[in-house]
Motif scaffolding. Structure first.
Motif, mmCIF file in Angstrom:
data_model
loop_
_atom_site.group_PDB
_atom_site.id
_atom_site.type_symbol
_atom_site.label_atom_id
_atom_site.label_comp_id
_atom_site.label_asym_id
_atom_site.label_seq_id
_atom_site.Cartn_x
_atom_site.Cartn_y
_atom_site.Cartn_z
ATOM 1 N N ILE A 114 0.843 -1.210 0.000
ATOM 2 C CA ILE A 114 0.000 0.000 0.000
ATOM 3 C C ILE A 114 0.873 1.252 0.000
ATOM 4 O O ILE A 114 0.570 2.235 -0.695
ATOM 5 C CB ILE A 114 -0.954 -0.022 1.217
ATOM 6 N N GLN A 115 1.966 1.239 0.755
ATOM 7 C CA GLN A 115 2.867 2.394 0.775
ATOM 8 C C GLN A 115 3.483 2.629 -0.607
ATOM 9 O O GLN A 115 3.643 3.780 -1.033
ATOM 10 C CB GLN A 115 3.971 2.176 1.812
ATOM 11 N N ALA A 171 -4.180 8.255 -2.140
ATOM 12 C CA ALA A 171 -3.926 9.441 -1.318
ATOM 13 C C ALA A 171 -3.008 9.067 -0.159
ATOM 14 O O ALA A 171 -3.032 7.927 0.313
ATOM 15 C CB ALA A 171 -5.239 10.005 -0.798
ATOM 16 N N PRO A 172 -2.201 10.011 0.322
ATOM 17 C CA PRO A 172 -1.299 9.728 1.446
ATOM 18 C C PRO A 172 -2.068 9.330 2.702
ATOM 19 O O PRO A 172 -3.010 10.015 3.119
ATOM 20 C CB PRO A 172 -0.568 11.060 1.647
ATOM 21 N N ILE A 173 -1.690 8.205 3.274
ATOM 22 C CA ILE A 173 -2.318 7.701 4.496
ATOM 23 C C ILE A 173 -1.375 6.665 5.097
ATOM 24 O O ILE A 173 -0.593 6.034 4.369
ATOM 25 C CB ILE A 173 -3.701 7.073 4.193
ATOM 26 N N ASP A 174 -1.410 6.503 6.399
ATOM 27 C CA ASP A 174 -0.591 5.482 7.038
ATOM 28 C C ASP A 174 -1.223 4.117 6.738
ATOM 29 O O ASP A 174 -2.348 3.845 7.194
ATOM 30 C CB ASP A 174 -0.525 5.725 8.540
ATOM 31 N N PRO A 175 -0.549 3.248 5.987
ATOM 32 C CA PRO A 175 -1.157 1.963 5.620
ATOM 33 C C PRO A 175 -1.539 1.108 6.820
ATOM 34 O O PRO A 175 -2.516 0.359 6.757
ATOM 35 C CB PRO A 175 -0.055 1.278 4.793
ATOM 36 N N MET A 178 -16.891 5.511 1.869
ATOM 37 C CA MET A 178 -16.028 6.208 2.814
ATOM 38 C C MET A 178 -14.560 6.000 2.474
ATOM 39 O O MET A 178 -13.777 6.960 2.386
ATOM 40 C CB MET A 178 -16.317 5.716 4.237
ATOM 41 N N PHE A 179 -14.163 4.741 2.259
ATOM 42 C CA PHE A 179 -12.752 4.468 1.980
ATOM 43 C C PHE A 179 -12.355 4.971 0.593
ATOM 44 O O PHE A 179 -11.201 5.370 0.380
ATOM 45 C CB PHE A 179 -12.460 2.980 2.128
ATOM 46 N N LYS A 180 -13.293 4.993 -0.333
ATOM 47 C CA LYS A 180 -12.992 5.538 -1.675
ATOM 48 C C LYS A 180 -12.667 7.008 -1.571
ATOM 49 O O LYS A 180 -11.717 7.497 -2.216
ATOM 50 C CB LYS A 180 -14.182 5.306 -2.607
#
Length: 209
Positions: free
Chosen positions: A146-147, A156-160, A202-204
């Protein structure tokens, strides 16, 4: 003198033995998912299975043996949806498909979800080795994937790590807190269908670059 189960003598188990063993495990899953490991007793499992306590002890050494057997069976099923996240697939579609698979597991395996949650809440005393040997390397592999997708600008940037924690929390909620969900939403057959659509939306939104 107690009888020795066929699994310990090396003899092939009969259909009746296989059926009784299955009845015990299914009954134990009901009991453990309702009462947790500490609250469950062999007497409760025997009553649920419709077998005597000595019959239970013919197939299993005790409550812990039954519990560990269930956990062993659970782990492969539990890891399978994450394992199927395809590195060559479309990143957003792969994660949303994973969310859908987790909702399907909530629908198909609510007792197993509560069994897992109860074990973890107790500090995972019997599942610890599985978490280390099975879940931890798979978690590291998929969070790295995911990273990479994020670094490539495909998500989009997010902590996997926290992304996966959030997926687990939101999907398994519907099984682990089913009584609360039923009180708040009523007896709706389409609750999980609605949840599936809501979580996907939501996750999309969170993951679209």
């Amino acid at each position: 003198m107690a009888q020795t189960p066929a699994k310990q003598t090396g003899k092939k188990t009969s259909r009746i033995q296989q059926r009784n063993r299955g009845r015990i495990l299914d009954a134990a899953l009901n009991v453990f998912s309702r009462h947790g490991y500490r609250g469950a007793t062999l007497d409760q499992i025997a009553d649920e299975a419709g077998l005597s306590k000595p019959n239970i002890l013919y197939y299993f050494e005790g409550k812990e043996d039954i519990h560990v057997t269930l956990l062993n069976q659970l782990m492969e099923t539990w890891l399978d949806p994450l394992d199927h996240m395809d590195p060559d697939g479309d990143p957003l579609n792969e994660i949303l498909a994973y969310v859908r698979r987790k909702v399907e597991m909530t629908r198909d395996y609510p007792r197993e979800s509560r069994l897992f949650a109860n074990e973890v809440l107790q500090g995972a005393p019997r599942m610890g080795p599985h978490l280390e040997a099975g879940l931890k390397p798979l978690f590291a592999e998929k969070t790295a994937l995911i990273q990479r997708w994020i670094d490539d600008g495909k998500l989009a940037p997010i902590d996997p790590r926290h992304l996966l924690f959030s997926i687990w929390a939101t999907t398994q909620h519907y099984a682990d807190f089913d009584a609360q969900v039923q009180v708040l939403m009523g007896d709706q057959a389409d609750i999980l269908n609605d949840a599936d659509g809501h979580l996907e939306m939501m996750f999309k939104k969170v993951l679209t670059p």
